[in-house]
Design a protein around this motif. Structure first.
Motif, mmCIF file in Angstrom:
data_model
loop_
_atom_site.group_PDB
_atom_site.id
_atom_site.type_symbol
_atom_site.label_atom_id
_atom_site.label_comp_id
_atom_site.label_asym_id
_atom_site.label_seq_id
_atom_site.Cartn_x
_atom_site.Cartn_y
_atom_site.Cartn_z
ATOM 1 N N GLN A 199 0.830 -1.207 0.000
ATOM 2 C CA GLN A 199 0.000 0.000 0.000
ATOM 3 C C GLN A 199 0.865 1.258 0.000
ATOM 4 O O GLN A 199 0.554 2.225 -0.688
ATOM 5 C CB GLN A 199 -0.955 0.000 1.199
ATOM 6 C CG GLN A 199 -2.055 -1.028 1.072
ATOM 7 C CD GLN A 199 -2.846 -1.206 2.343
ATOM 8 O OE1 GLN A 199 -2.309 -1.186 3.448
ATOM 9 N NE2 GLN A 199 -4.159 -1.393 2.191
ATOM 10 N N TYR A 200 1.954 1.237 0.780
ATOM 11 C CA TYR A 200 2.892 2.370 0.736
ATOM 12 C C TYR A 200 3.389 2.585 -0.684
ATOM 13 O O TYR A 200 3.476 3.698 -1.172
ATOM 14 C CB TYR A 200 4.104 2.125 1.649
ATOM 15 C CG TYR A 200 3.928 2.475 3.094
ATOM 16 C CD1 TYR A 200 3.588 3.766 3.498
ATOM 17 C CD2 TYR A 200 4.149 1.526 4.084
ATOM 18 C CE1 TYR A 200 3.462 4.086 4.838
ATOM 19 C CE2 TYR A 200 4.015 1.832 5.432
ATOM 20 C CZ TYR A 200 3.673 3.117 5.799
ATOM 21 O OH TYR A 200 3.550 3.438 7.118
ATOM 22 N N GLU A 201 3.729 1.483 -1.334
ATOM 23 C CA GLU A 201 4.235 1.538 -2.710
ATOM 24 C C GLU A 201 3.200 2.186 -3.634
ATOM 25 O O GLU A 201 3.533 3.050 -4.443
ATOM 26 C CB GLU A 201 4.569 0.123 -3.176
ATOM 27 C CG GLU A 201 5.141 0.048 -4.573
ATOM 28 C CD GLU A 201 5.467 -1.382 -4.977
ATOM 29 O OE1 GLU A 201 6.335 -1.533 -5.859
ATOM 30 O OE2 GLU A 201 4.872 -2.339 -4.446
ATOM 31 N N GLU A 202 1.952 1.791 -3.502
ATOM 32 C CA GLU A 202 0.892 2.353 -4.341
ATOM 33 C C GLU A 202 0.667 3.838 -4.048
ATOM 34 O O GLU A 202 0.470 4.624 -4.962
ATOM 35 C CB GLU A 202 -0.414 1.575 -4.117
ATOM 36 C CG GLU A 202 -0.369 0.171 -4.658
ATOM 37 C CD GLU A 202 -1.561 -0.682 -4.230
ATOM 38 O OE1 GLU A 202 -2.507 -0.145 -3.613
ATOM 39 O OE2 GLU A 202 -1.534 -1.895 -4.507
ATOM 40 N N ILE A 203 0.712 4.212 -2.781
ATOM 41 C CA ILE A 203 0.453 5.594 -2.374
ATOM 42 C C ILE A 203 1.576 6.533 -2.810
ATOM 43 O O ILE A 203 1.327 7.637 -3.280
ATOM 44 C CB ILE A 203 0.259 5.671 -0.843
ATOM 45 C CG1 ILE A 203 -1.024 4.948 -0.438
ATOM 46 C CG2 ILE A 203 0.238 7.112 -0.359
ATOM 47 C CD1 ILE A 203 -1.128 4.671 1.053
ATOM 48 N N THR A 204 2.814 6.090 -2.650
ATOM 49 C CA THR A 204 3.964 6.975 -2.857
ATOM 50 C C THR A 204 4.681 6.805 -4.186
ATOM 51 O O THR A 204 5.510 7.638 -4.543
ATOM 52 C CB THR A 204 5.018 6.761 -1.749
ATOM 53 O OG1 THR A 204 5.515 5.420 -1.838
ATOM 54 C CG2 THR A 204 4.448 7.017 -0.370
ATOM 55 N N THR B 15 12.630 -0.259 -1.528
ATOM 56 C CA THR B 15 13.057 1.049 -1.031
ATOM 57 C C THR B 15 12.231 1.441 0.190
ATOM 58 O O THR B 15 12.778 1.950 1.170
ATOM 59 C CB THR B 15 12.950 2.117 -2.130
ATOM 60 O OG1 THR B 15 13.763 1.714 -3.228
ATOM 61 C CG2 THR B 15 13.393 3.470 -1.637
ATOM 62 N N ILE B 16 10.920 1.203 0.158
ATOM 63 C CA ILE B 16 10.066 1.492 1.312
ATOM 64 C C ILE B 16 10.576 0.733 2.537
ATOM 65 O O ILE B 16 10.686 1.296 3.628
ATOM 66 C CB ILE B 16 8.582 1.133 1.035
ATOM 67 C CG1 ILE B 16 7.975 2.049 -0.018
ATOM 68 C CG2 ILE B 16 7.762 1.157 2.327
ATOM 69 C CD1 ILE B 16 7.714 3.466 0.422
ATOM 70 N N GLU B 17 10.911 -0.530 2.350
ATOM 71 C CA GLU B 17 11.433 -1.327 3.464
ATOM 72 C C GLU B 17 12.716 -0.713 4.026
ATOM 73 O O GLU B 17 12.910 -0.659 5.237
ATOM 74 C CB GLU B 17 11.680 -2.769 3.019
ATOM 75 C CG GLU B 17 10.397 -3.533 2.774
ATOM 76 C CD GLU B 17 10.596 -4.885 2.120
ATOM 77 O OE1 GLU B 17 11.716 -5.190 1.650
ATOM 78 O OE2 GLU B 17 9.616 -5.652 2.070
#
Length: 97
Positions: free
Chosen positions: A39-44, A50-52
């Protein structure tokens, strides 16, 4: 020959990761709940790996392209981003010594 980061560089990288996590990653909620990595990936529009690394908050030498994506997501300029980072460092007592 192996490259080693000096302590100052490592602190700067960790401060930057902490700043990004506090100001841009942690505040994201979906219905009051922390999003999944996907979800972070989709939002940002920032990749899962990278999010991890951003959430881990240490040991990641972030490329400017990631900072640029964060700025796009937050709708701010690079100048604003680095000004905010400088203010964060001063507030946290992590500025230049």
């Amino acid at each position: 020959m192996t490259k080693t980061k000096d302590e100052q560089q490592e602190h700067l990288e960790n401060d930057l990761l902490s700043f990004i996590n506090v100001k841009f990653i942690a505040p994201i909620k979906i219905n009051g709940i922390k999003p999944t990595i996907r979800q972070y990936e989709e939002i940002t529009s920032i990749g899962r790996t990278t999010i991890e690394k951003l959430i881990k908050s240490q040991g990641y030498d972030m490329p400017i392209s990631t900072i640029s994506k964060i700025c796009q997501y937050a709708n701010i300029s690079l100048l604003q981003f680095f000004s905010m980072f400088e203010q964060y460092q001063e507030k946290e007592g992590k500025g230049k010594k």
